[in-house]
Design a protein around this motif. Structure first.
Motif, PDB file in Angstrom:
ATOM      1  N   ALA A  38       0.860  -1.183   0.000  1.00  0.00           N
ATOM      2  CA  ALA A  38       0.000   0.000   0.000  1.00  0.00           C
ATOM      3  C   ALA A  38       0.897   1.234   0.000  1.00  0.00           C
ATOM      4  CB  ALA A  38      -0.908  -0.002   1.217  1.00  0.00           C
ATOM      5  N   PRO A  90      -3.697   1.099  -3.301  1.00  0.00           N
ATOM      6  CA  PRO A  90      -4.342   1.286  -1.993  1.00  0.00           C
ATOM      7  C   PRO A  90      -4.163   0.093  -1.059  1.00  0.00           C
ATOM      8  CG  PRO A  90      -5.973   0.705  -3.644  1.00  0.00           C
ATOM      9  CD  PRO A  90      -4.667   0.815  -4.364  1.00  0.00           C
ATOM     10  N   TYR A 102      -0.183   5.360   3.609  1.00  0.00           N
ATOM     11  CA  TYR A 102      -1.289   5.652   2.698  1.00  0.00           C
ATOM     12  C   TYR A 102      -2.445   4.734   3.081  1.00  0.00           C
ATOM     13  CZ  TYR A 102      -3.895   5.906  -1.752  1.00  0.00           C
ATOM     14  OH  TYR A 102      -4.861   6.061  -2.713  1.00  0.00           O
ATOM     15  N   ALA A 159      -6.144   4.188   2.677  1.00  0.00           N
ATOM     16  CA  ALA A 159      -7.208   4.619   1.760  1.00  0.00           C
ATOM     17  C   ALA A 159      -8.590   4.155   2.206  1.00  0.00           C
ATOM     18  CB  ALA A 159      -6.913   4.101   0.349  1.00  0.00           C
ATOM     19  N   ILE A 208     -11.982   0.070   1.255  1.00  0.00           N
ATOM     20  CA  ILE A 208     -10.749   0.706   0.807  1.00  0.00           C
ATOM     21  C   ILE A 208     -10.966   1.214  -0.608  1.00  0.00           C
ATOM     22  CG2 ILE A 208      -8.316   0.308   0.229  1.00  0.00           C
ATOM     23  CD1 ILE A 208      -8.242  -1.726   2.515  1.00  0.00           C
ATOM     24  N   SER A 209     -10.472   2.393  -0.888  1.00  0.00           N
ATOM     25  CA  SER A 209     -10.642   3.013  -2.205  1.00  0.00           C
ATOM     26  C   SER A 209     -10.245   2.047  -3.314  1.00  0.00           C
ATOM     27  CB  SER A 209      -9.787   4.274  -2.291  1.00  0.00           C
ATOM     28  OG  SER A 209      -9.943   4.897  -3.543  1.00  0.00           O
TER      29      SER A 209
END
Length: 450
Positions: free
Chosen positions: A56, A74, A260, A262, A282-283
């Motif tokens: 990620a 992500p 990061y 997400a 999660i995106s």
């Protein structure tokens, strides 16, 4: 009592299937994707190939013309595929996720201790920079430019849009940290727009280093472009940035945790969803686990985003980068007996074509049929009724068609994006694809003026 900006022109499309305010942790998706088409104007250059291991925060691709702008995975796992379209255009980079997500450590730091250049570098290296967009042109912000101001819309008025106060609840510290980072990126102000009809959640109401503004009225009152127009319009030669609340929270997590992360909250909406709820995902997640066993029988349209501006995806497709909702409505694949001649008690209509205007509070199950054929522009005056901006939309669109740069500038091309004129497309008598025409005009301006 704070001043309230009242938006009078616009239209709320009353659809069935609003999400009930309950959080659900969704079943984990097996695949996640980052899709270059989500970023207008981007020419992607791949950094990975199928079979590569990623974490990620690993860069999947970057902007060919501004290599510092990177797009990160992500999740951690293996690059499953790079799906391409016509002329080998990259449509999505798909990651098959690990059982436990591993993160690249970008080092937790207090943004107040960093310079503007250090904050920008951290956002670029982590892949969070694409969350910041700019006007004019509604594209990823240029890190080399200084924005006049930064705008955040704390509410969304699109059809079945999620309640942003509910979405951000419990993220006060991350939101404030994100604001503190953004505060150093501009010499101007950070403008936070809120719904003037009810008190905002403490995440918004207690935020520091911001200027709060209050709006009431129908859609598109929640669009950042409309808010910028009414707070402080963009003039030729000026640049402003804008960002969504959940993206501010992700930036805050980057500085607080050094990763990061997400994770976001989305609304699963639409008349064909059995239980419309809010999900923590999660995106870039596949929507397959969300809609499994939660869909009515029939042929449906799956949309990442809302019905006006969202992108059509498959039942196993992936959530768009900027999207905070999934919408499922009936596919318009059936012939309607009598068509517009029928009374239409169960059809929503802005122009009172159908008798449904007699039931002002009713919500509707609407499909994707055009309900008419395409024809040349008809000067109906309908565009002006749903666009709360001081521009002439039909004249602007005609200037785009003939590629008249000077007229496009004079008629407001620097202020608008596709989403701002989405309602014009919805009410259009001529069935003109207004949004794609606006993007064509923006691309022309970028080529000719920049």
């Amino acid at each position: 009592m704070p001043k309230v900006i009242k938006i009078r022109r616009g239209l709320d499309i009353r659809l069935l299937g609003a999400a009930e305010k309950i959080y659900i942790s969704a079943e984990k998706s097996r695949t996640y994707a980052v899709k270059p088409p989500d970023f207008p104007g981007l020419v992607p250059k791949l950094n990975v190939k199928p079979g590569d291991q990623v974490m990620a925060g690993t860069t999947l691709f970057h902007n060919k013309y501004i290599p510092d702008i990177k797009f990160s995975s992500p999740v951690s796992g293996v690059v499953k595929s790079v799906n391409r379209g016509e002329r080998r255009r990259i449509l999505e980079v798909v990651i098959e996720v690990d059982h436990k997500i591993q993160y690249i450590d970008f080092k937790a730091t207090n943004p107040s201790d960093l310079s503007r250049e250090e904050i920008i570098k951290k956002l670029l290296d982590s892949g969070l920079w694409p969350m910041i967009r700019q006007r004019p042109y509604a594209i990823i912000a240029d890190p080399e430019k200084q924005p006049r101001d930064i705008f955040i819309s704390g509410f969304d008025t699109a059809p079945l849009a999620p309640d942003m106060d509910f979405v951000v609840k419990g993220n006060r510290e991350d939101f404030q940290t994100g604001i503190d980072a953004l505060y150093k990126l501009t010499e101007g102000d950070i403008h936070l727009s809120l719904n003037g009809n009810y008190p905002a959640d403490e995440v918004f109401s207690k935020a520091k280093n911001i200027k709060s503004h209050y709006f009431t009225g129908p859609h598109p009152a929640g669009n950042p472009g409309i808010q910028i127009h009414h707070i402080r319009p963009v003039n030729k030669g000026e640049v402003v940035w804008y960002i969504q609340p959940q993206e501010v929270i992700m930036i805050g997590r980057l500085f607080r945790k050094g990763v990061y992360d997400a994770l976001k909250v989305i609304a699963l909406t639409g008349s064909e969803i059995k239980k419309p709820l809010y999900y923590k995902v999660i995106s870039g997640a596949s929507i397959e686990p969300l809609v499994k066993d939660n869909i009515t029988p029939g042929n449906h349209r799956y949309i990442s985003g809302n019905v006006l501006t969202g992108s059509k995806i498959t039942k196993a497709g992936h959530l768009g980068f900027y999207d905070n909702q999934i919408t499922v409505i009936p596919e318009g694949d059936k012939f309607e007996f009598l068509g517009w001649i029928s009374p239409g008690f169960n059809k929503f209509s802005h122009s009172r074509t159908f008798m449904s205007w007699l039931a002002p509070g009713k919500k509707y199950r609407t499909d994707t049929n055009l309900h008419g054929g395409r024809r040349p522009f008809v000067m109906s005056g309908e565009y002006e009724k749903v666009l709360p901006m001081d521009i002439y939309p039909v004249h602007l669109l005609k200037a785009i068609l003939v590629e008249d740069i000077d007229r496009m500038e004079n008629l407001g091309i620097y202020e608008i994006a596709e989403e701002d004129l989405a309602l014009c497309e919805y009410v259009c008598t001529s069935k003109t694809e207004v949004q794609s025409l606006i993007r064509k005009g923006i691309e022309l301006m970028i080529r000719e003026v920049e």
